[in-house]
Design an enzyme around this catalytic site. Sequence first.
Site: not given
Length: 196
Positions: A40, A130
């Site tokens: 990411e 998340k």
Amino acid sequence: MSFDDILGGVTVMAILRGLPPAETVAVAGQLWDAGVTVLEIPIGSPEQIPALRATAAAAAERGLRVGAGTVITVEQVRAAAGAGAQYTVAPGLDLDISAASAAAGMPHLPGVGSATDVQRAWLAGHRWLKAFPATALGPAWITAMRGPFPDANFVATGGIAVGDVTTFLQAGARVVALGAALADPRQRDLLHLKKE
């Protein structure tokens, strides 16, 4: 493409924040060579877009995927798509961002920090979530959330040290994301984590 495709079988995700494009690509290459294939690149500010673009191009050459993190506006969703990101990640739950990302052909990983967040995300169709900030929530939070939400797949993110990866995985996280812990080059050889 879904997060089942992106994160299935993976236990460690790397977050490369705030590095210049060339350094981001270099560190990404080290991680890919070590077996950490999910990255990411946060784009909370516009100057981070070039690092995402360069890393997404390098990932494509290897048949890998890179996502854009800290995506909290529709404009950032568009910027992520334009830079070649293949998924988006946010610190919180915003269904407008989720919808914009889906419309752009990118799965979205929303941040959750409460049972209400998890329930809203689940009802909106998200199966990967998340858990953020993971160190503040703690491993026990993930274990507790797996009770009412046994099919939720948690990606523990936020302040986790390499030595804490196993604890979060044993608590029920499917994936642990490492960011600041990777700033130390000695921490980047994560091959042993793949087997835990």
